[in-house]
Structures are given as structure tokens and as C-alpha cells.
Design a protein around this motif. Sequence first.
Motif, mmCIF file in Angstrom:
data_model
loop_
_atom_site.group_PDB
_atom_site.id
_atom_site.type_symbol
_atom_site.label_atom_id
_atom_site.label_comp_id
_atom_site.label_asym_id
_atom_site.label_seq_id
_atom_site.Cartn_x
_atom_site.Cartn_y
_atom_site.Cartn_z
ATOM 1 N N THR A 1 0.792 -1.234 0.000
ATOM 2 C CA THR A 1 0.000 0.000 0.000
ATOM 3 C C THR A 1 0.821 1.278 0.000
ATOM 4 O O THR A 1 0.325 2.332 -0.377
ATOM 5 C CB THR A 1 -0.927 0.060 1.224
ATOM 6 O OG1 THR A 1 -0.124 0.163 2.401
ATOM 7 C CG2 THR A 1 -1.833 -1.144 1.303
ATOM 8 N N GLY A 2 2.053 1.201 0.495
ATOM 9 C CA GLY A 2 2.869 2.402 0.640
ATOM 10 C C GLY A 2 2.555 3.169 1.917
ATOM 11 O O GLY A 2 3.148 4.207 2.175
ATOM 12 N N LEU A 3 1.644 2.649 2.734
ATOM 13 C CA LEU A 3 1.274 3.308 3.982
ATOM 14 C C LEU A 3 2.056 2.680 5.124
ATOM 15 O O LEU A 3 2.099 1.470 5.255
ATOM 16 C CB LEU A 3 -0.233 3.171 4.244
ATOM 17 C CG LEU A 3 -1.155 3.784 3.209
ATOM 18 C CD1 LEU A 3 -2.607 3.464 3.543
ATOM 19 C CD2 LEU A 3 -0.953 5.291 3.126
ATOM 20 N N ARG A 4 2.647 3.533 5.965
ATOM 21 C CA ARG A 4 3.404 3.043 7.120
ATOM 22 C C ARG A 4 2.605 3.299 8.381
ATOM 23 O O ARG A 4 1.865 4.270 8.463
ATOM 24 C CB ARG A 4 4.737 3.765 7.217
ATOM 25 C CG ARG A 4 5.645 3.464 6.074
ATOM 26 C CD ARG A 4 6.934 4.226 6.214
ATOM 27 N NE ARG A 4 7.747 3.992 5.025
ATOM 28 C CZ ARG A 4 9.048 3.992 5.028
ATOM 29 N NH1 ARG A 4 9.704 4.258 6.135
ATOM 30 N NH2 ARG A 4 9.710 3.762 3.920
ATOM 31 N N GLY A 5 2.779 2.439 9.364
ATOM 32 C CA GLY A 5 2.105 2.630 10.638
ATOM 33 C C GLY A 5 0.703 2.051 10.631
ATOM 34 O O GLY A 5 0.301 1.325 9.723
ATOM 35 N N GLU A 6 -0.026 2.378 11.674
ATOM 36 C CA GLU A 6 -1.374 1.862 11.866
ATOM 37 C C GLU A 6 -2.382 2.577 10.973
ATOM 38 O O GLU A 6 -2.213 3.750 10.637
ATOM 39 C CB GLU A 6 -1.793 2.024 13.330
ATOM 40 C CG GLU A 6 -0.901 1.298 14.313
ATOM 41 C CD GLU A 6 -0.918 -0.204 14.115
ATOM 42 O OE1 GLU A 6 -1.999 -0.747 13.819
ATOM 43 O OE2 GLU A 6 0.146 -0.828 14.246
ATOM 44 N N TRP A 7 -3.457 1.864 10.615
ATOM 45 C CA TRP A 7 -4.507 2.467 9.785
ATOM 46 C C TRP A 7 -5.093 3.704 10.458
ATOM 47 O O TRP A 7 -5.358 4.705 9.811
ATOM 48 C CB TRP A 7 -5.631 1.469 9.518
ATOM 49 C CG TRP A 7 -5.291 0.451 8.473
ATOM 50 C CD1 TRP A 7 -5.054 -0.863 8.682
ATOM 51 C CD2 TRP A 7 -5.140 0.658 7.066
ATOM 52 N NE1 TRP A 7 -4.766 -1.486 7.500
ATOM 53 C CE2 TRP A 7 -4.819 -0.572 6.477
ATOM 54 C CE3 TRP A 7 -5.243 1.779 6.249
ATOM 55 C CZ2 TRP A 7 -4.594 -0.716 5.122
ATOM 56 C CZ3 TRP A 7 -5.030 1.630 4.883
ATOM 57 C CH2 TRP A 7 -4.705 0.397 4.340
ATOM 58 N N ALA A 8 -5.302 3.616 11.760
ATOM 59 C CA ALA A 8 -5.919 4.729 12.495
ATOM 60 C C ALA A 8 -5.047 5.981 12.479
ATOM 61 O O ALA A 8 -5.555 7.085 12.673
ATOM 62 C CB ALA A 8 -6.191 4.301 13.935
ATOM 63 N N ASP A 9 -3.761 5.829 12.223
ATOM 64 C CA ASP A 9 -2.844 6.969 12.205
ATOM 65 C C ASP A 9 -2.723 7.616 10.828
ATOM 66 O O ASP A 9 -2.027 8.620 10.684
ATOM 67 C CB ASP A 9 -1.452 6.540 12.684
ATOM 68 C CG ASP A 9 -1.462 6.041 14.125
ATOM 69 O OD1 ASP A 9 -2.352 6.481 14.890
ATOM 70 O OD2 ASP A 9 -0.594 5.219 14.466
ATOM 71 N N GLN A 10 -3.364 7.060 9.821
ATOM 72 C CA GLN A 10 -3.261 7.595 8.463
ATOM 73 C C GLN A 10 -4.167 8.809 8.297
ATOM 74 O O GLN A 10 -5.270 8.846 8.828
ATOM 75 C CB GLN A 10 -3.641 6.526 7.432
ATOM 76 C CG GLN A 10 -2.828 5.259 7.529
ATOM 77 C CD GLN A 10 -1.341 5.480 7.393
ATOM 78 O OE1 GLN A 10 -0.874 6.239 6.554
ATOM 79 N NE2 GLN A 10 -0.580 4.814 8.244
ATOM 80 N N SER A 11 -3.722 9.757 7.515
ATOM 81 C CA SER A 11 -4.556 10.930 7.232
ATOM 82 C C SER A 11 -5.647 10.531 6.244
ATOM 83 O O SER A 11 -5.470 9.587 5.460
ATOM 84 C CB SER A 11 -3.713 12.061 6.644
ATOM 85 O OG SER A 11 -3.283 11.718 5.337
ATOM 86 N N PRO A 12 -6.769 11.245 6.263
ATOM 87 C CA PRO A 12 -7.815 10.953 5.273
ATOM 88 C C PRO A 12 -7.291 11.057 3.835
ATOM 89 O O PRO A 12 -7.680 10.263 2.973
ATOM 90 C CB PRO A 12 -8.881 12.012 5.549
ATOM 91 C CG PRO A 12 -8.681 12.369 6.990
ATOM 92 C CD PRO A 12 -7.196 12.255 7.223
ATOM 93 N N GLU A 13 -6.397 11.993 3.591
ATOM 94 C CA GLU A 13 -5.835 12.160 2.246
ATOM 95 C C GLU A 13 -5.007 10.946 1.837
ATOM 96 O O GLU A 13 -5.075 10.490 0.692
ATOM 97 C CB GLU A 13 -4.982 13.427 2.169
ATOM 98 C CG GLU A 13 -5.754 14.711 2.353
ATOM 99 C CD GLU A 13 -6.028 15.060 3.819
ATOM 100 O OE1 GLU A 13 -5.418 14.447 4.734
ATOM 101 O OE2 GLU A 13 -6.877 15.929 4.050
ATOM 102 N N ALA A 14 -4.215 10.411 2.780
ATOM 103 C CA ALA A 14 -3.390 9.236 2.476
ATOM 104 C C ALA A 14 -4.264 8.025 2.169
ATOM 105 O O ALA A 14 -3.977 7.273 1.233
ATOM 106 C CB ALA A 14 -2.448 8.935 3.641
ATOM 107 N N VAL A 15 -5.330 7.844 2.921
ATOM 108 C CA VAL A 15 -6.233 6.713 2.687
ATOM 109 C C VAL A 15 -6.961 6.885 1.355
ATOM 110 O O VAL A 15 -7.092 5.939 0.583
ATOM 111 C CB VAL A 15 -7.226 6.543 3.858
ATOM 112 C CG1 VAL A 15 -8.250 5.467 3.547
ATOM 113 C CG2 VAL A 15 -6.472 6.224 5.140
ATOM 114 N N THR A 16 -7.399 8.107 1.072
ATOM 115 C CA THR A 16 -8.064 8.387 -0.209
ATOM 116 C C THR A 16 -7.123 8.102 -1.373
ATOM 117 O O THR A 16 -7.514 7.465 -2.359
ATOM 118 C CB THR A 16 -8.555 9.843 -0.259
ATOM 119 O OG1 THR A 16 -9.510 10.037 0.779
ATOM 120 C CG2 THR A 16 -9.178 10.178 -1.600
ATOM 121 N N ASP A 17 -5.886 8.555 -1.274
ATOM 122 C CA ASP A 17 -4.902 8.308 -2.339
ATOM 123 C C ASP A 17 -4.666 6.815 -2.528
ATOM 124 O O ASP A 17 -4.590 6.327 -3.659
ATOM 125 C CB ASP A 17 -3.584 9.008 -2.022
ATOM 126 C CG ASP A 17 -3.673 10.519 -2.114
ATOM 127 O OD1 ASP A 17 -4.662 11.033 -2.693
ATOM 128 O OD2 ASP A 17 -2.754 11.194 -1.604
#
Length: 70
Positions: free
Chosen positions: A6-22
Motif C-alpha cells: 500500500t505504501g502506507l506506514r504505521g497503523e490504519w488509524a494513524d493515516q490521514s484521510p488524504e493518504a487513505v483516499t490516495d
Amino acid sequence: MRTLLTGLRGEWADQSPEAVTDFLQAFRDSSSGLKTSIYKALHDLSLAVFYSSLAGWAATQYPGPPITAA
């Protein structure tokens, strides 16, 4: 594994709305069958959870299934 996919680091709850949308848009529009399958599964699960809850019914102003006399 998730970070590589996914390219996302850390916990899902710590992701910004923009990062999740992207992330979701990238998986939706991907040419990879695996990524589009993951997107479709997340999409369908989200809809199933929303529409199976009473809160989802209230949000859409659905009164619930009709009650018939026995």
C-alpha cells in the motif's frame, strides 16, 4: 507486507484521510488485478457493513423491512 503493497506506514488509524483516499484511488485505478480485487473487496465489505446496521438504515431514511401480519 502492507507497507510494501500500500505504501502506507504505521497503523490504519494513524493515516490521514488524504493518504487513505490516495491509497484507495490508486488501488481502484490500478492495472494490477490483485490491487483492483483488494479495492473491490474493501468496497463491498464497507457497503455490507453500512447497510447491515440500523445506523446505516437511519442514515438513508430506510424504515426497515415491512412487517406483515402472520
